[in-house]
Every structure is written in C-alpha cells, then in structure tokens.
Design a protein around this motif. Structure first.
Motif, short mmCIF file in Angstrom:
data_model
loop_
_atom_site.label_atom_id
_atom_site.label_comp_id
_atom_site.label_asym_id
_atom_site.label_seq_id
_atom_site.Cartn_x
_atom_site.Cartn_y
_atom_site.Cartn_z
N GLU A 36 0.70 -1.22 -0.05
CA GLU A 36 0.02 -0.07 -0.06
C GLU A 36 0.64 1.36 -0.06
O GLU A 36 0.61 2.22 -0.55
CB GLU A 36 -0.85 -0.04 1.26
N VAL A 37 1.94 1.31 0.67
CA VAL A 37 2.75 2.53 0.75
C VAL A 37 3.35 2.97 -0.45
O VAL A 37 3.84 4.15 -0.39
CB VAL A 37 3.84 2.11 2.06
N LEU A 38 3.47 2.22 -1.60
CA LEU A 38 4.17 2.73 -2.73
C LEU A 38 3.44 3.80 -3.53
O LEU A 38 4.06 4.38 -4.31
CB LEU A 38 4.27 1.26 -3.65
N TYR A 39 2.12 3.88 -2.92
CA TYR A 39 1.15 4.85 -3.90
C TYR A 39 0.29 5.81 -2.84
O TYR A 39 0.01 5.15 -1.75
CB TYR A 39 0.10 4.06 -4.88
N SER A 40 -0.01 7.11 -3.33
CA SER A 40 -0.59 7.89 -2.55
C SER A 40 -2.31 7.92 -2.82
O SER A 40 -2.86 8.31 -1.94
CB SER A 40 -0.26 9.25 -2.58
N ASP A 41 -2.70 7.25 -3.78
CA ASP A 41 -4.08 7.06 -3.97
C ASP A 41 -4.36 5.62 -3.38
O ASP A 41 -3.31 4.77 -3.03
CB ASP A 41 -4.35 7.15 -5.56
N MET A 42 -5.64 5.32 -3.66
CA MET A 42 -6.06 3.93 -3.27
C MET A 42 -5.50 3.05 -4.05
O MET A 42 -6.39 2.50 -4.84
CB MET A 42 -7.52 3.91 -2.72
N ASP A 43 -4.39 2.79 -4.23
CA ASP A 43 -4.03 1.59 -5.23
C ASP A 43 -3.19 0.87 -4.39
O ASP A 43 -2.33 1.13 -3.55
CB ASP A 43 -3.15 2.23 -6.33
N PHE A 44 -2.76 -0.32 -4.91
CA PHE A 44 -1.90 -1.42 -4.27
C PHE A 44 -1.23 -2.31 -5.16
O PHE A 44 -1.45 -2.52 -6.31
CB PHE A 44 -3.03 -2.28 -3.79
N GLU A 45 -0.01 -2.73 -4.81
CA GLU A 45 0.83 -3.42 -5.58
C GLU A 45 0.47 -5.06 -5.24
O GLU A 45 1.10 -5.74 -4.68
CB GLU A 45 2.51 -3.23 -5.03
N SER A 46 -0.88 -5.25 -5.72
CA SER A 46 -1.38 -6.48 -5.61
C SER A 46 -0.68 -7.97 -5.72
O SER A 46 -0.72 -8.93 -5.00
CB SER A 46 -2.77 -6.44 -6.00
N GLY A 47 0.07 -7.93 -6.92
CA GLY A 47 0.83 -8.94 -7.29
C GLY A 47 1.90 -9.62 -6.16
O GLY A 47 2.39 -10.45 -6.20
N SER A 48 2.11 -8.65 -5.22
CA SER A 48 3.23 -8.84 -4.30
C SER A 48 2.65 -9.22 -2.98
O SER A 48 3.49 -9.57 -1.98
CB SER A 48 4.26 -7.96 -4.06
N LEU A 49 1.40 -9.26 -2.85
CA LEU A 49 0.72 -9.42 -1.56
C LEU A 49 1.10 -10.74 -0.88
O LEU A 49 1.35 -10.95 0.23
CB LEU A 49 -0.77 -9.10 -1.60
N MET A 50 0.76 -11.70 -1.64
CA MET A 50 1.10 -13.20 -1.05
C MET A 50 2.37 -13.42 -0.73
O MET A 50 2.57 -13.94 0.41
CB MET A 50 0.63 -14.14 -2.18
N LEU A 51 3.40 -12.96 -1.42
CA LEU A 51 4.78 -13.16 -0.93
C LEU A 51 5.01 -12.21 -0.01
O LEU A 51 5.75 -12.58 1.36
CB LEU A 51 5.77 -12.82 -2.23
N ALA A 52 4.51 -11.19 0.27
CA ALA A 52 4.54 -10.18 1.34
C ALA A 52 4.12 -10.93 2.48
O ALA A 52 4.56 -10.81 3.64
CB ALA A 52 4.24 -8.92 1.15
N ILE A 53 2.86 -11.36 2.50
CA ILE A 53 2.40 -12.27 3.57
C ILE A 53 3.26 -13.37 4.28
O ILE A 53 3.45 -13.49 5.37
CB ILE A 53 0.68 -12.56 3.13
N VAL A 54 3.77 -14.15 3.25
CA VAL A 54 4.57 -15.21 3.69
C VAL A 54 5.85 -14.62 4.35
O VAL A 54 6.06 -15.13 5.63
CB VAL A 54 5.03 -16.05 2.42
N SER A 55 6.48 -13.76 3.80
CA SER A 55 7.66 -13.21 4.49
C SER A 55 7.32 -12.54 5.81
O SER A 55 8.10 -12.67 6.80
CB SER A 55 8.44 -12.22 3.53
N SER A 56 6.29 -11.87 5.77
CA SER A 56 5.75 -11.18 6.85
C SER A 56 5.66 -12.06 8.15
O SER A 56 6.11 -11.86 9.35
CB SER A 56 4.70 -10.29 6.83
N ILE A 57 4.90 -13.27 7.89
CA ILE A 57 4.73 -14.18 9.03
C ILE A 57 5.90 -14.77 9.51
O ILE A 57 6.12 -14.93 10.54
CB ILE A 57 3.55 -15.30 8.37
N ILE A 58 7.01 -15.19 8.70
CA ILE A 58 8.20 -15.70 9.14
C ILE A 58 8.79 -14.85 9.87
O ILE A 58 9.55 -15.23 10.81
CB ILE A 58 8.89 -16.00 7.81
N ALA A 59 8.92 -13.46 9.51
CA ALA A 59 9.82 -12.54 9.99
C ALA A 59 9.30 -12.20 11.62
O ALA A 59 10.08 -12.03 12.66
CB ALA A 59 9.74 -10.95 9.48
N TYR A 60 7.95 -11.98 11.61
CA TYR A 60 7.36 -11.67 12.73
C TYR A 60 7.41 -13.11 13.80
O TYR A 60 7.80 -12.75 14.98
CB TYR A 60 5.70 -11.59 12.65
N SER A 61 7.27 -13.98 13.22
CA SER A 61 7.34 -15.32 14.15
C SER A 61 8.89 -15.41 14.79
O SER A 61 9.14 -15.84 15.91
CB SER A 61 7.11 -16.68 13.19
#
Length: 615
Positions: free
Chosen positions: A217-242
């Motif tokens: 979400e932070v890449l854009y100032s409008d309500m736009d998303f880099e949706s193609g990266s979301l699943m990879l970001a979820i996996v990496s975020s879960i691992i890092a948090y754990s």
C-alpha cells in the motif's frame, strides 16, 4: 603463497554459490515449482528480516544503555512494564548531557551514512519506495547494513525516530540482492523488495498482516496497491514476525490495552471531529518536516555534519522535554493508561513533530512510522480529554484511551496515505479489534481531508504514474487485437519440405527476412523448424553435407501461436519462449499460416505509447 591460498579459498566458496545459483534458476523455470519457489523466497526474506529486526533492536538497546542509561542516567518508560522505567535505585541524572549526546549520535550517524552509503540517509522506507519505482528494485547490499548501524546510533543516543525504516530496508535490501544474484527479471525483483518491506514492518511492529499490507500500500498515495506482491509479502511477514517474537520480543502486543468495544454510536460524531483535526495537524507535520529538510539543504557544509546540527537541536528540546527522545512507545502506554495530563499530551505531540523533523530531515537515519503513531496517539488522547471535559456524560472517562488508539491509526493514515495498513497496524499492535468501526471512519476522513502531500515523498500517485508499470498500460491495447488482425503478406515465410537439401534450404533463407523457417508435412502441419544459424554453420563448415531438412530440424519447443490469440498473449510467449519470432498456426490441426515477429507487435505498442503520452 598467501594470495594463492586466498584465491583457493575464494574458489572453494564460489563453486557452491554458483551451483546454488544454477539450481535456483532451474527451480524458477519449472512451472510446477512456481508457487514453491515463491514460498522459498518468502521464507528466505522473512528469516533475514526477522533476524535483522532482532540485531537492530539489540543494537538500539546497546547504544541506549551506553548513551542514555550510563552517561545521562536517563531511563524512558517501557511499555512492557506498563510505563515504568525499570531504572535502578539512586540513579543520578546528568541533565546537561542531554544537550550533547544526541549531537554526538548525529555526528557518528552522518559520518557512517555519507561515507559508505549516502542513499541510506533519512527514513529508509522512502529509499525502498524510490528503489521500487525508479531503480528497478535495485538496492546496494551495503545499504541495509549501514542503515542498521546509523539508525541504532541515532535512536540509542536520543534522536527522535522509529525503527521501521531500517528494518524495512534490511528486508527490502535482501530481497533485492537475492533477486539480483539469481538473475531474476526486474518485475520479480520488485516483488521481493515489496515483500522485504512487509517483512520488516511486520516483525518490528509485531503486526504481520499490517506489515504485508503496508508493503503493497505504501508505494502509492492514491488507493492503489501492488497486489501482485501481496501473497509473497504475507509469507515473508509471517516468518519475520514469528522469528522476531519467538526468539526475542515475545508475542504480547507492543502496547498493552484493555479489550475495548464499540457500543455507543454517538461517539462517532466526536471521532469524526478528531479526524478532521488530525488531518490538518498531519499536513502541518508533513510541511514542517520537508520545510526543515529544505532548510538543511541550504546549509553550506558537508552533509556528514548536518545530522550533528539536527541532533544538537533535538538535544535542546530534550533538555526541557526528554519525552521526545527515542521511539516513545512507553509514553504511548502511559497515555493509554491515562497517566499523562492534557497539557503534556499536546506538548509531546507538538515537539515530537519538531524533534522528528530535526532528526531525520537533517540527514539523520531513522524511521517516521513510530513517531507518527506517537504524535497521533498524543493528540488523540488530548481530544479525548477535551471532549470529556466539555461533555462528561457523553464522552466518559473510559472513552479517553480509545481516542489515543484511534488517533494513532488515523494520524498515520493521513500523513502516509496508508488507511488500510494503519487500521490493521493499530489493531495488531494493541491486540484490540473492538474499535474497528470508529477507526475506519477516522482513517477515511484523514486520508481524504489531508490532501495529496505525504510523509513519503517518493510515493507515486498510482500504478499508472509509476515507471514500474508504465509498460503494463501499453499492454492493455494489445488485448484488443488478435494475431489475424495484424497479419500481412510479408509475414508469410516459405515453409521447408522435410526432404529439402542443404542447397534448397540455403535458397529459402537467402530470399527470406526471417531467422527461422518451419518444416511442414504434406498436410501443412509444422513438424519442426530450422534456424538460420544452423544453415549458416553448415554452409561455412560442411557445405557437402547430404543431410536433408528432417535430419537437422529441431522438434522440441516449437515456438508457435494460434492465429486467434490476442497480442498480449503473443508478447508473453515471446519472453517465455525466448524468441523474436513465432509460427502462426490455425485450426485444430494447427496448420502453418505465417510468422509473427516482435517488430510487428512493437508497431502496435508504439502507437499505444503515443496515445498514452498524449493523454
């Protein structure tokens, strides 16, 4: 002798690294392993981001112990101790050192950054955003290391900033370096950079879902998303948090609060008023932040020493108001507990804006996320107290703490243009999901009312405005045309018969503008193809070769496309099959019809680009 040993050792290390790289390239080309490889990449990025968050936090504690606890005798409140400092008895406060220590930290930070990695100055998330949009996702390997050291010194010495920027750069930097090492395409390197941002944020704030969402979400100032990266970001975020929570910080929320619930809709009116006020305060913050940045740019000294000046100004404020030093979660915990007065809430919020601007806009190294949460929380608590004083029967004493939490998320949603991740962040940081309706309202108001300016100056308006996706919008017109629509007589390449001799094949290529020709059977179906390079090699080295076309043709991975396919599919096949020309086939029997070339499609793309530029 020593040089030989060193070269031998380097060779020993290089061979397994090359073998790993070859294996990963094979791994990425196997379509059956597509999802597995992204899971693997997410795991790797998550591990590095989690370990990086642990190292970074430990360094902050080390420098805080040296500068603040030992030299100054100052202990700030700790949220895990419910706002208590944990200071030993009979500690002596050396007040005058508040004027010096932040300047010393700024000097060390400035020398580190501007000597070894000038792009690591300021807040690291903005640098990662800039790399995504303007540098093809490339981050130098040294940047996260320098950012970690410089930021830990800045924060440990009392500079006002956050931890998210450096950790986001650790994750983003590793994702970029790994993608570069494996030779992945630029779009995939950008995906791994985004996943690294999400992993870093998810770990340091103990908010895996919010971290992943923040990355896209932070890449854009409008309500736009880099949706193609979301699943990879979820996996990496879960691992890092754990990793960060299990081995270092624990799984408790950062700010400990009661289980608040939304049960009185009348409070929405007051939350809305606060939302409008926070939007204007947020714009003041952004303007002041970049105003200070412009001021320091005009100072005619080496940039190495500017963070020292910023640190000195922070030290002057800290001499009178030490609450502005460091990250400040302990003060946020006290605000939630109702242990900070109205005047002090306003003072901390206002001077946190000033101190953060002096720390980071002077070239110092730290993040802006945490200070924004502190500022929003302080002003939110102030509004809660004011509303309670004016209407004690409507806004109860117990309603003040929710104003703190909603102020945190609402303020950052406006200044960073990240309403969704801010909503999730506050919920995960506090472990409280009962305030989602008013938090959604305030986030929406601050996002809309605060205007277009963001604390992240490198954000693009939307995907269409980003160089990372400019070509995506040129692909859209290609979906309107099929291969048949652009076929011309010049696209027909004479087929070769299976029994054709070398002389006949040479004649075909001599009268052709194509680098490949199909070998077709009696029914017109392609049974193989011959490359110009093959014929040229035979002509130069074995001109008496008596083999015919069917003996030398290639039969595997024939580059063909159906005549009914749209041009976007054609472009995809050019890259997937690594060719500049595709055989066009028709019908269920796939009879040969022509050859489509990259340059045929480029004509359509160029026309689309002209229309795109004019619009």
């Amino acid at each position: 002798m020593a040089d030989k040993k060193r070269k031998g050792a380097t060779g020993i290390l290089r061979r397994p690294l090359l073998n790993i790289k070859r294996y990963m390239i094979k791994f990425q080309d196997n379509r059956f392993m597509y999802f597995s490889r992204w899971l693997f990449f997410g795991l790797m990025i998550g591990i590095v981001a989690g370990v990086g968050a642990i190292i970074f936090n430990a360094l902050i504690r080390l420098f805080r112990f040296i500068f603040q606890n030992t030299l100054e005798g100052y202990y700030s409140p700790r949220p895990e101790l419910m706002g208590h400092t944990g200071a030993p008895p009979h500690v002596v406060l050396v007040h005058w050192l508040f004027l010096i220590i932040p300047a010393v930290g700024g000097l060390f930070s400035g020398l580190l950054v501007y000597t070894f990695a000038p792009e690591a100055e300021g807040h690291g998330t903005d640098a990662a955003i800039d790399a995504f949009h303007n540098k093809e996702g490339f981050i130098r390997g040294r940047v996260p290391i320098i950012k970690t050291l410089a930021s830990s010194i800045t924060l440990g010495s009392g500079g006002s900033g956050g931890r998210e920027g450096p950790v986001a750069q650790i994750g983003a930097g590793f994702g970029s370096v790994l993608a570069t090492f494996l030779g992945l395409p630029v779009p995939e390197r950008r995906k791994m950079l985004v996943a690294g941002i999400g992993a870093g944020i998810g770990a340091i704030f103990k908010s895996p879902l919010a971290g992943a969402m923040f990355g896209v979400e932070v890449l854009y100032s409008d309500m736009d998303f880099e949706s193609g990266s979301l699943m990879l970001a979820i996996v990496s975020s879960i691992i890092a948090y754990s990793i960060y929570a299990y081995f270092y910080a624990g799984f408790k929320p950062i700010v400990l609060v009661p289980m608040f619930t939304y049960t009185r809709p009348v409070t929405l009116f007051f939350y809305a008023i606060m939302g409008f006020a926070l939007a204007f305060i947020g714009q003041f913050y952004v303007r002041f932040f970049y105003g200070v940045h412009s001021f320091f740019e005009k100072i005619k000294i080496k940039p190495h020493f500017k963070p020292m000046i910023g640190g000195l100004l922070v030290g002057i404020i800290a001499y009178f108001l030490p609450e502005i030093m460091g990250v400040g979660y302990g003060w946020l915990q006290l605000a939630v507990l109702g242990k900070i007065s109205l005047v002090m809430l306003i003072m901390i919020g206002l001077f946190k804006i000033i101190a953060t601007s002096f720390t980071i806009s002077s070239g110092g190294s730290a993040g802006v996320y945490a200070p924004s949460l502190i500022i929003g929380g302080m002003f939110g608590g102030a509004f809660g107290i004011i509303f309670h004083m004016l209407l004690p029967h409507v806004i109860l004493q117990s309603d003040i703490a929710p104003f703190v939490l909603i102020g945190m998320g609402g303020f950052f949603a406006g200044v960073a243009k990240t309403p969704i991740s801010s909503l999730l962040m506050v919920s995960e940081m506090t472990g409280s999901y009962g305030l989602l309706p008013p938090l959604m309202l305030v986030n929406a108001i601050t996002f809309i009312v605060s205007g277009k300016r963001s604390i992240y100056s490198k954000q693009k308006k939307n995907r269409m405005d980003s160089p990372a996706h400019s070509k995506d919008y040129l692909i859209e017109p290609l979906k309107k045309y099929s291969v048949k629509d652009i076929m011309k007589d010049e696209n027909f390449a004479k087929p070769i018969k299976p029994e054709a001799t070398l002389y006949e094949m040479i004649t075909v290529f001599f009268n052709s503008n194509f680098t490949i020709h199909p070998v077709v059977d009696a029914d017109g179906r392609i049974i193989g193809f011959i490359k110009y390079a093959t014929i040229k090699n035979m002509m130069m080295n074995t001109p008496d070769d008596e083999r015919v076309a069917k003996d030398i043709m290639e039969t595997k991975k024939i580059p063909k496309i159906k005549i009914t396919e749209t041009l976007d599919i054609v472009v995809h096949n050019f890259f997937r099959k690594k060719t500049d020309e595709l055989f066009v086939v028709e019908g269920k029997t796939e009879k040969y019809r022509a050859i489509i070339r990259k340059r045929d499609v480029l004509v359509v793309i160029n026309n689309a680009e002209n229309i795109f530029k004019n619009s």
